[in-house]
Design a protein around this motif. Structure first.
Motif, PDB file in Angstrom:
ATOM      1  N   ARG A 143      -0.240 -11.288  23.564  1.00  0.00           N
ATOM      2  CA  ARG A 143      -1.427 -10.522  23.955  1.00  0.00           C
ATOM      3  C   ARG A 143      -2.704 -11.190  23.448  1.00  0.00           C
ATOM      4  O   ARG A 143      -3.696 -11.305  24.172  1.00  0.00           O
ATOM      5  CB  ARG A 143      -1.329  -9.098  23.407  1.00  0.00           C
ATOM      6  CG  ARG A 143      -2.560  -8.232  23.707  1.00  0.00           C
ATOM      7  CD  ARG A 143      -2.394  -6.838  23.117  1.00  0.00           C
ATOM      8  NE  ARG A 143      -2.166  -6.890  21.683  1.00  0.00           N
ATOM      9  CZ  ARG A 143      -3.132  -7.042  20.781  1.00  0.00           C
ATOM     10  NH1 ARG A 143      -4.392  -7.172  21.170  1.00  0.00           N
ATOM     11  NH2 ARG A 143      -2.855  -7.048  19.490  1.00  0.00           N
ATOM     12  N   LEU A 144      -2.670 -11.656  22.207  1.00  0.00           N
ATOM     13  CA  LEU A 144      -3.841 -12.323  21.636  1.00  0.00           C
ATOM     14  C   LEU A 144      -4.140 -13.635  22.350  1.00  0.00           C
ATOM     15  O   LEU A 144      -5.305 -13.994  22.560  1.00  0.00           O
ATOM     16  CB  LEU A 144      -3.620 -12.568  20.138  1.00  0.00           C
ATOM     17  CG  LEU A 144      -3.608 -11.309  19.266  1.00  0.00           C
ATOM     18  CD1 LEU A 144      -3.088 -11.632  17.865  1.00  0.00           C
ATOM     19  CD2 LEU A 144      -4.994 -10.687  19.178  1.00  0.00           C
ATOM     20  N   SER A 145      -3.088 -14.342  22.742  1.00  0.00           N
ATOM     21  CA  SER A 145      -3.289 -15.607  23.471  1.00  0.00           C
ATOM     22  C   SER A 145      -3.943 -15.349  24.818  1.00  0.00           C
ATOM     23  O   SER A 145      -4.799 -16.118  25.275  1.00  0.00           O
ATOM     24  CB  SER A 145      -1.953 -16.329  23.655  1.00  0.00           C
ATOM     25  OG  SER A 145      -1.162 -15.712  24.662  1.00  0.00           O
ATOM     26  N   GLU A 146      -3.556 -14.246  25.470  1.00  0.00           N
ATOM     27  CA  GLU A 146      -4.156 -13.894  26.754  1.00  0.00           C
ATOM     28  C   GLU A 146      -5.625 -13.507  26.580  1.00  0.00           C
ATOM     29  O   GLU A 146      -6.453 -13.784  27.454  1.00  0.00           O
ATOM     30  CB  GLU A 146      -3.361 -12.754  27.396  1.00  0.00           C
ATOM     31  CG  GLU A 146      -1.962 -13.188  27.847  1.00  0.00           C
ATOM     32  CD  GLU A 146      -1.086 -12.016  28.262  1.00  0.00           C
ATOM     33  OE1 GLU A 146      -1.504 -10.849  28.024  1.00  0.00           O
ATOM     34  OE2 GLU A 146       0.004 -12.250  28.802  1.00  0.00           O
ATOM     35  N   ALA A 164     -13.517 -15.852  17.720  1.00  0.00           N
ATOM     36  CA  ALA A 164     -13.214 -16.117  16.317  1.00  0.00           C
ATOM     37  C   ALA A 164     -12.301 -15.040  15.748  1.00  0.00           C
ATOM     38  O   ALA A 164     -11.329 -15.340  15.041  1.00  0.00           O
ATOM     39  CB  ALA A 164     -14.504 -16.213  15.510  1.00  0.00           C
ATOM     40  N   LYS A 165     -12.603 -13.776  16.052  1.00  0.00           N
ATOM     41  CA  LYS A 165     -11.792 -12.672  15.547  1.00  0.00           C
ATOM     42  C   LYS A 165     -10.368 -12.744  16.098  1.00  0.00           C
ATOM     43  O   LYS A 165      -9.391 -12.572  15.350  1.00  0.00           O
ATOM     44  CB  LYS A 165     -12.429 -11.335  15.935  1.00  0.00           C
ATOM     45  CG  LYS A 165     -13.707 -11.000  15.183  1.00  0.00           C
ATOM     46  CD  LYS A 165     -14.413  -9.798  15.785  1.00  0.00           C
ATOM     47  CE  LYS A 165     -13.535  -8.565  15.788  1.00  0.00           C
ATOM     48  NZ  LYS A 165     -14.234  -7.409  16.404  1.00  0.00           N
ATOM     49  N   THR A 166     -10.241 -13.015  17.395  1.00  0.00           N
ATOM     50  CA  THR A 166      -8.918 -13.047  18.039  1.00  0.00           C
ATOM     51  C   THR A 166      -8.080 -14.210  17.519  1.00  0.00           C
ATOM     52  O   THR A 166      -6.890 -14.048  17.216  1.00  0.00           O
ATOM     53  CB  THR A 166      -9.072 -13.148  19.564  1.00  0.00           C
ATOM     54  OG1 THR A 166      -9.878 -12.063  20.040  1.00  0.00           O
ATOM     55  CG2 THR A 166      -7.714 -13.095  20.245  1.00  0.00           C
ATOM     56  N   MET A 167      -8.679 -15.380  17.404  1.00  0.00           N
ATOM     57  CA  MET A 167      -7.940 -16.554  16.941  1.00  0.00           C
ATOM     58  C   MET A 167      -7.549 -16.412  15.477  1.00  0.00           C
ATOM     59  O   MET A 167      -6.452 -16.828  15.064  1.00  0.00           O
ATOM     60  CB  MET A 167      -8.775 -17.814  17.181  1.00  0.00           C
ATOM     61  CG  MET A 167      -8.982 -18.113  18.657  1.00  0.00           C
ATOM     62  SD  MET A 167     -10.173 -19.423  19.009  1.00  0.00           S
ATOM     63  CE  MET A 167      -9.170 -20.874  18.665  1.00  0.00           C
ATOM     64  N   ARG A 168      -8.433 -15.815  14.661  1.00  0.00           N
ATOM     65  CA  ARG A 168      -8.103 -15.568  13.253  1.00  0.00           C
ATOM     66  C   ARG A 168      -6.919 -14.606  13.140  1.00  0.00           C
ATOM     67  O   ARG A 168      -6.007 -14.811  12.342  1.00  0.00           O
ATOM     68  CB  ARG A 168      -9.307 -14.958  12.518  1.00  0.00           C
ATOM     69  CG  ARG A 168     -10.384 -15.948  12.134  1.00  0.00           C
ATOM     70  CD  ARG A 168     -11.449 -15.257  11.301  1.00  0.00           C
ATOM     71  NE  ARG A 168     -10.882 -14.765  10.045  1.00  0.00           N
ATOM     72  CZ  ARG A 168     -10.930 -13.492   9.641  1.00  0.00           C
ATOM     73  NH1 ARG A 168     -11.514 -12.582  10.384  1.00  0.00           N
ATOM     74  NH2 ARG A 168     -10.410 -13.145   8.488  1.00  0.00           N
ATOM     75  N   THR A 169      -6.945 -13.553  13.961  1.00  0.00           N
ATOM     76  CA  THR A 169      -5.853 -12.574  13.934  1.00  0.00           C
ATOM     77  C   THR A 169      -4.539 -13.216  14.347  1.00  0.00           C
ATOM     78  O   THR A 169      -3.494 -12.993  13.721  1.00  0.00           O
ATOM     79  CB  THR A 169      -6.172 -11.398  14.879  1.00  0.00           C
ATOM     80  OG1 THR A 169      -7.379 -10.770  14.461  1.00  0.00           O
ATOM     81  CG2 THR A 169      -5.046 -10.371  14.862  1.00  0.00           C
ATOM     82  N   ALA A 170      -4.588 -14.044  15.389  1.00  0.00           N
ATOM     83  CA  ALA A 170      -3.370 -14.682  15.891  1.00  0.00           C
ATOM     84  C   ALA A 170      -2.737 -15.598  14.843  1.00  0.00           C
ATOM     85  O   ALA A 170      -1.525 -15.532  14.586  1.00  0.00           O
ATOM     86  CB  ALA A 170      -3.680 -15.470  17.165  1.00  0.00           C
ATOM     87  N   ILE A 171      -3.541 -16.446  14.217  1.00  0.00           N
ATOM     88  CA  ILE A 171      -2.962 -17.392  13.276  1.00  0.00           C
ATOM     89  C   ILE A 171      -2.505 -16.708  11.991  1.00  0.00           C
ATOM     90  O   ILE A 171      -1.525 -17.106  11.363  1.00  0.00           O
ATOM     91  CB  ILE A 171      -3.958 -18.540  12.968  1.00  0.00           C
ATOM     92  CG1 ILE A 171      -3.218 -19.727  12.335  1.00  0.00           C
ATOM     93  CG2 ILE A 171      -5.099 -18.077  12.089  1.00  0.00           C
ATOM     94  CD1 ILE A 171      -4.034 -20.983  12.250  1.00  0.00           C
TER      95      ILE A 171
END
Length: 205
Positions: free
Chosen positions: A131-134, A189-196
């Motif tokens: 979901r985050l990647s999308e 930034a928020k989404t990529m931080r959450t994903a990693i």
């Protein structure tokens, strides 16, 4: 999972938190600038009373934007160092990520390539990571639209005669586009931080 052992070992964690906070502040400056530009268009006499405040906000915002850009590049570098540790064969090096964002013309392809590579790698992880990647992929087009649009409108405004009665409208458009760009960058930034971070936690669960 390679030599990546804990979420706390993320090199990008600290600077990522700082980046998000700075982008929130920059978003606040953007909202203030947009409101003042709107006031200049619809109520110029009232705007004249606040013109000095608008000038001050513009100067502070510019300095803050430059600082935020430096922090963003540091975060981008460390993020890709984390990705190279997390995934055995991640195709983009930290230096390569910086080059994709900074080199003129090359960046038109490079920014999308960097973000889509991140999205592709996390898409196959399943559940929330998919979901985050999308979400990351869905933000690529708005990022380009605001980035290119802001540059285009700013160039037009800079070329206008200072006495042009439509100049405040061009400045308003520029503020709106800058505001949109900051909002998209913040969400990225928020989404990529959450994903990693979630990926790192999976590695130790």
């Amino acid at each position: 999972m390679n030599n990546f052992n804990a979420a706390s070992s993320l090199k990008s964690a600290g600077v990522g938190r700082l980046l998000v906070r700075m982008l929130w502040v920059l978003l606040g400056f953007g909202i203030a600038s947009t409101l003042l530009s709107l006031l200049q268009v619809i109520a110029k006499p009232l705007y004249q009373l606040l013109a000095s405040l608008d000038a001050l906000i513009s100067i502070v915002s510019l300095l803050f934007s430059l600082t935020s850009m430096i922090v963003f590049l540091i975060w981008l570098y460390r993020l890709h160092a984390d990705l190279r540790n997390m995934f055995k064969e991640y195709p983009i090096t930290p230096g390569g990520a910086i080059a994709r964002f900074l080199i003129p013309i090359y960046s038109l392809w490079g920014i999308a390539n960097t973000l889509s590579t991140f999205a592709d790698r996390f898409k196959v992880e399943g559940d929330d990571l998919t979901r985050l990647s999308e979400q990351v992929r869905s933000l690529i087009t708005p990022l380009y639209c605001f980035m290119i649009g802001s540059n285009f409108v700013t160039r037009i405004a800079a070329a206008k005669n200072p006495q042009d009665k439509f100049l405040p409208i061009w400045f308003l458009f520029s503020c709106i586009l800058d505001l949109g760009f900051t909002a998209v960058l913040l969400q990225l930034a928020k989404t990529m931080r959450t994903a990693i971070t979630q990926k790192a936690k999976r590695a130790i669960s």
